[in-house]
Motif scaffolding. Structure first.
Motif, PDB file in Angstrom:
ATOM      1  N   THR A 109       0.865  -1.176   0.000  1.00 24.40           N
ATOM      2  CA  THR A 109       0.000   0.000   0.000  1.00 24.40           C
ATOM      3  C   THR A 109       0.900   1.224   0.000  1.00 24.40           C
ATOM      4  N   ILE A 110       0.727   2.074  -1.007  1.00 29.12           N
ATOM      5  CA  ILE A 110       1.617   3.220  -1.176  1.00 29.12           C
ATOM      6  C   ILE A 110       1.113   4.389  -0.335  1.00 29.12           C
ATOM      7  N   ARG A 111       2.035   5.052   0.354  1.00 34.88           N
ATOM      8  CA  ARG A 111       1.624   6.186   1.184  1.00 34.88           C
ATOM      9  C   ARG A 111       1.053   7.287   0.305  1.00 34.88           C
ATOM     10  N   ASP A 112       0.129   8.056   0.871  1.00 37.36           N
ATOM     11  CA  ASP A 112      -0.620   9.024   0.063  1.00 37.36           C
ATOM     12  C   ASP A 112      -0.070  10.445   0.134  1.00 37.36           C
ATOM     13  N   ASN A 113       1.049  10.648   0.828  1.00 40.02           N
ATOM     14  CA  ASN A 113       1.571  12.014   0.977  1.00 40.02           C
ATOM     15  C   ASN A 113       2.944  12.209   0.340  1.00 40.02           C
ATOM     16  N   LEU A 122       3.211  11.172  -6.096  1.00 34.45           N
ATOM     17  CA  LEU A 122       3.657   9.799  -6.302  1.00 34.45           C
ATOM     18  C   LEU A 122       2.469   8.879  -6.053  1.00 34.45           C
ATOM     19  N   THR A 123       2.216   7.970  -6.964  1.00 39.04           N
ATOM     20  CA  THR A 123       1.059   7.087  -6.844  1.00 39.04           C
ATOM     21  C   THR A 123       1.451   5.627  -7.043  1.00 39.04           C
ATOM     22  N   ALA A 124       0.443   4.768  -6.853  1.00 39.92           N
ATOM     23  CA  ALA A 124       0.646   3.345  -7.084  1.00 39.92           C
ATOM     24  C   ALA A 124       1.011   3.064  -8.534  1.00 39.92           C
ATOM     25  N   GLU A 125       0.551   3.921  -9.441  1.00 39.04           N
ATOM     26  CA  GLU A 125       0.881   3.745 -10.858  1.00 39.04           C
ATOM     27  C   GLU A 125       2.387   3.866 -11.093  1.00 39.04           C
ATOM     28  N   ASP A 126       3.050   4.729 -10.334  1.00 41.50           N
ATOM     29  CA  ASP A 126       4.507   4.867 -10.470  1.00 41.50           C
ATOM     30  C   ASP A 126       5.219   3.587 -10.033  1.00 41.50           C
ATOM     31  N   VAL A 127       4.726   2.993  -8.945  1.00 41.03           N
ATOM     32  CA  VAL A 127       5.331   1.754  -8.456  1.00 41.03           C
ATOM     33  C   VAL A 127       5.118   0.631  -9.466  1.00 41.03           C
ATOM     34  N   ALA A 128       3.890   0.535  -9.986  1.00 38.91           N
ATOM     35  CA  ALA A 128       3.598  -0.494 -10.986  1.00 38.91           C
ATOM     36  C   ALA A 128       4.436  -0.284 -12.240  1.00 38.91           C
ATOM     37  N   TYR A 129       4.578   0.966 -12.651  1.00 37.80           N
ATOM     38  CA  TYR A 129       5.394   1.262 -13.832  1.00 37.80           C
ATOM     39  C   TYR A 129       6.836   0.805 -13.618  1.00 37.80           C
ATOM     40  N   THR A 151      -0.397  -5.449 -10.887  1.00 33.62           N
ATOM     41  CA  THR A 151      -1.728  -4.851 -10.983  1.00 33.62           C
ATOM     42  C   THR A 151      -1.895  -3.760  -9.933  1.00 33.62           C
ATOM     43  N   VAL A 152      -2.773  -2.792 -10.243  1.00 30.19           N
ATOM     44  CA  VAL A 152      -3.026  -1.653  -9.367  1.00 30.19           C
ATOM     45  C   VAL A 152      -4.500  -1.604  -8.989  1.00 30.19           C
ATOM     46  N   ASN A 153      -4.761  -1.333  -7.730  1.00 27.53           N
ATOM     47  CA  ASN A 153      -6.122  -1.122  -7.247  1.00 27.53           C
ATOM     48  C   ASN A 153      -6.089   0.031  -6.250  1.00 27.53           C
ATOM     49  N   GLY A 154      -6.371   1.235  -6.740  1.00 30.44           N
ATOM     50  CA  GLY A 154      -6.299   2.420  -5.888  1.00 30.44           C
ATOM     51  C   GLY A 154      -4.875   2.695  -5.464  1.00 30.44           C
ATOM     52  N   ASP A 155      -4.647   2.691  -4.146  1.00 29.36           N
ATOM     53  CA  ASP A 155      -3.297   2.943  -3.637  1.00 29.36           C
ATOM     54  C   ASP A 155      -2.527   1.651  -3.384  1.00 29.36           C
ATOM     55  N   LYS A 156      -3.052   0.537  -3.876  1.00 26.02           N
ATOM     56  CA  LYS A 156      -2.438  -0.766  -3.644  1.00 26.02           C
ATOM     57  C   LYS A 156      -1.848  -1.327  -4.944  1.00 26.02           C
ATOM     58  N   VAL A 157      -0.714  -1.996  -4.795  1.00 22.91           N
ATOM     59  CA  VAL A 157      -0.059  -2.661  -5.920  1.00 22.91           C
ATOM     60  C   VAL A 157       0.162  -4.120  -5.546  1.00 22.91           C
ATOM     61  N   ILE A 178      12.255   3.407  -6.902  1.00 24.73           N
ATOM     62  CA  ILE A 178      10.990   3.702  -7.577  1.00 24.73           C
ATOM     63  C   ILE A 178      11.155   4.987  -8.389  1.00 24.73           C
ATOM     64  N   VAL A 179      10.727   4.944  -9.657  1.00 30.31           N
ATOM     65  CA  VAL A 179      10.919   6.086 -10.561  1.00 30.31           C
ATOM     66  C   VAL A 179       9.564   6.615 -11.038  1.00 30.31           C
ATOM     67  N   PRO A 180       9.502   7.898 -11.426  1.00 30.35           N
ATOM     68  CA  PRO A 180       8.235   8.507 -11.841  1.00 30.35           C
ATOM     69  C   PRO A 180       7.833   8.124 -13.263  1.00 30.35           C
ATOM     70  N   LYS A 181       6.641   7.584 -13.395  1.00 33.36           N
ATOM     71  CA  LYS A 181       6.147   7.169 -14.698  1.00 33.36           C
ATOM     72  C   LYS A 181       6.098   8.333 -15.681  1.00 33.36           C
ATOM     73  N   HIS A 182       5.632   9.498 -15.232  1.00 32.09           N
ATOM     74  CA  HIS A 182       5.427  10.620 -16.151  1.00 32.09           C
ATOM     75  C   HIS A 182       6.734  11.153 -16.734  1.00 32.09           C
ATOM     76  N   VAL A 183       7.862  10.824 -16.106  1.00 35.19           N
ATOM     77  CA  VAL A 183       9.183  11.215 -16.623  1.00 35.19           C
ATOM     78  C   VAL A 183       9.799  10.079 -17.436  1.00 35.19           C
ATOM     79  N   TRP A 184       9.787   8.890 -16.879  1.00 42.22           N
ATOM     80  CA  TRP A 184      10.523   7.777 -17.480  1.00 42.22           C
ATOM     81  C   TRP A 184       9.840   7.205 -18.722  1.00 42.22           C
TER      82      TRP A 184
END
Length: 561
Positions: A109-113, A122-129, A151-157, A178-184
């Motif tokens: 579960t990815i922290r929300d702050n 930073l979101t779960a999508e970044d971790v999945a990416y 797979t991603v479900n909200g803040d969970k990977v 962990i790297v940012p999807k929107h950059v990488w």
């Protein structure tokens, strides 16, 4: 593992460019000395020579990796403390970490702050990416992780694997940035791009890069936890051990991982109140690999007798300066502290001690004959062996001389060769050696140690490169099966059974003679910053290139605070 380059004999050296002291804009310029009161930066050094201008956190050759600053820009899911390897990881970017009982599935579960340094969330999508990137790019999958689905479900990977990751969980949690999807996702080739303008979730961002030094500055807002006390981190790559040690002794460098042959005299004594060394052992060891294909060293009784006479204490005190590779005292080869929880019942409390008479008796019983000062094998031939390691590896060279003297006590005539490092490495991988001092892999369990030495799945025929282990060509179907059983076990009882088998084989057949443990230590100063890990509070590894270095930095406070 590239640690050996840090152990080379100290050469007469200067900083990488040879002109750092004369540079007015140097990160360690005297007018801004780390020794001044109220310092707001920490000077970190490594004896790595010229570094590659790259901030790609996945590339081991990048400056960000070799100097360690990738971990203050990019963060892992959790912080695993290899000083206390049996403990679970401390949640970091993931606030919850749950493994399936068979270790084939990971839920986080990815922290929300948390935010990226460019301000985006930073979101779960970044971790999945990140994990999908590793799955798709073999060059980035440095741990060869058998990732199945992400797979991603909200803040969970949820990450599933094709096989149990019990022996690799710590790498997945704490050693993948962990790297940012929107950059990488806009990078043409993430496996080679130098990432000149890194965007990470960590508390520091890159301010400047040069061969004189790399400066990182603190994020003043947006970091997900309280910001660190240190405003700037100033990394310098020194030409060699001697230059790095001099920088530590003079205060130009405040933290490093470097072998210092006479550390009390050349470092600690320069400022006894503040100059410190802490070198805790971890679950990785150094020892004498024996080529088990060469007669008579294919005989486990001979190898066992050799093990019985090697003076580990002398090697620790003379070759390793009494601190660098902590002496292995358990007969299992497991380090004190880190390995205590893994010593099985048969070997609990059984300490190694030199036993020359016992070794001689064992050899006589096995059919060997001591003719004066010469040991003769069962065919009547004198027993001789060549020990080899590269000349610049001063601690290993001293170790080999001690081993040579130890073996002479049971009539084995040893010689010491000093090949070029590249030649030596090729010889080791091809099996073209008598015996060599070398390290094992390390991890969260003893699996990595025993696998490096005994795994039949890593066996290669003589002349074929064995890149991952079993350099001594040790063949034991029982050991190979036990390693598989340990890695794939679904409960502690089954793991303990497999580990008991591995330890029995390691002790009784002596495929490698254990000498000292690996360490994740460091030389450091408390003059400006306090809160470093110690024996009393081993909350993180001390080595500045480990991912846990960020945890150390987050603990540091100004001296006197």
């Amino acid at each position: 593992m590239q640690r050996r380059k840090l152990f080379a004999a100290a050469l007469a050296g200067v900083l990488v460019t040879g002109g750092l002291a004369a540079c007015g804009d140097s990160p360690n310029d005297n007018k801004n000395s780390a020794n001044s009161k109220g310092a707001d930066f920490l000077a970190i050094g490594m004896p790595n020579g010229t570094v590659t201008e790259s901030n790609n956190p996945f590339l081991g050759t990048a400056a960000a990796s070799s100097l360690g600053y990738r971990w203050v820009m990019y963060e892992p899911l959790g912080m695993w403390n290899n000083v206390k390897p049996a403990e679970p990881a401390k949640p970091w970017l993931a606030k919850e970490i749950t493994w399936a009982t068979d270790y084939k599935a990971l839920d986080v579960t990815i922290r929300d702050n948390a935010t990226w340094s460019d301000g985006q969330k930073l979101t779960a999508e970044d971790v999945a990416y990140t994990f999908n990137l590793i799955k798709e790019k073999e060059a980035l999958n440095i741990f060869a992780l058998p990732i199945d689905q992400v797979t991603v479900n909200g803040d969970k990977v949820k990450i599933t694997f094709k096989s149990s990751q019990f022996t690799a969980w710590h790498k997945i949690i704490s050693q993948i940035p962990i790297v940012p999807k929107h950059v990488w996702e806009k990078i043409a080739d993430p496996a080679t791009d130098p990432i000149k303008q890194p965007v990470g979730s960590g508390p520091y961002t890159l301010k400047s890069f040069s061969q004189q030094g790399i400066v990182l500055e603190r994020r003043e807002s947006g970091y997900w936890q309280d910001k660190p006390a240190i405003k700037e981190l100033r990394y310098t790559s020194y030409a060699d051990n001697n230059a790095q040690t001099t920088a530590l002794a003079t205060g130009a460098s405040e933290w490093s991982f470097v072998f210092i042959p006479d550390y009390q005299q050349v470092f600690v004594s320069k400022d006894p109140q503040n100059n410190k060394v802490w070198a805790p052992g971890v679950l990785g060891i150094h020892g004498l690999y024996i080529n088990t294909t060469r007669k008579p060293f294919d005989d486990p009784k001979l190898r066992q007798a050799m093990n019985m006479v090697i003076n580990r204490a002398d090697i620790f005190n003379q070759a390793e300066a009494g601190y660098f590779h902590p002496e292995l005292k358990s007969v299992t080869g497991l380090p004190e502290g880190a390995g205590d929880a893994y010593i099985t019942d048969a070997y609990k409390g059984k300490k190694f001690s030199v036993d020359v008479p016992g070794a001689k008796a064992l050899l006589q019983e096995a059919g060997y004959k001591l003719d004066g000062t010469t040991l003769k094998d069962k065919t009547g031939k004198p027993v001789t062996i060549e020990l080899s390691d590269p000349a610049p590896w001063s601690d290993y060279q001293t170790t080999l001389e001690i081993i040579k003297s130890n073996l002479a006590e049971i009539g084995i005539a040893a010689t010491v060769a000093k090949p070029n490092q590249n030649v030596w490495d090729q010889n080791v991988q091809k099996g073209d050696f008598g015996a060599v001092m070398r390290w094992t892999n390390g991890g969260s369990t003893p699996f990595d140690i025993y696998q490096t030495v005994m795994d039949g799945d890593l066996y290669k025929p003589l002349g074929t490169l064995a890149q991952q282990g079993n350099f001594g060509r040790f063949q034991s179907p029982e050991a190979t099966a036990a390693l598989k059983a340990y890695a794939n076990a679904t409960d502690d009882a089954a793991r303990t059974t497999a580990l008991a088998t591995l330890q029995k084989i390691f002790v009784e057949q002596a495929p490698m003679l254990p000498i000292g443990s690996d360490n994740v230590g460091g030389a450091y100063s408390t003059k400006n910053w306090i809160g470093w890990p110690t024996d009393a509070d081993p909350y993180a590894p001390m080595q500045p290139t480990q991912s846990g270095a960020l945890d150390v930095i987050m603990h540091l406070k100004p001296a006197g605070s």
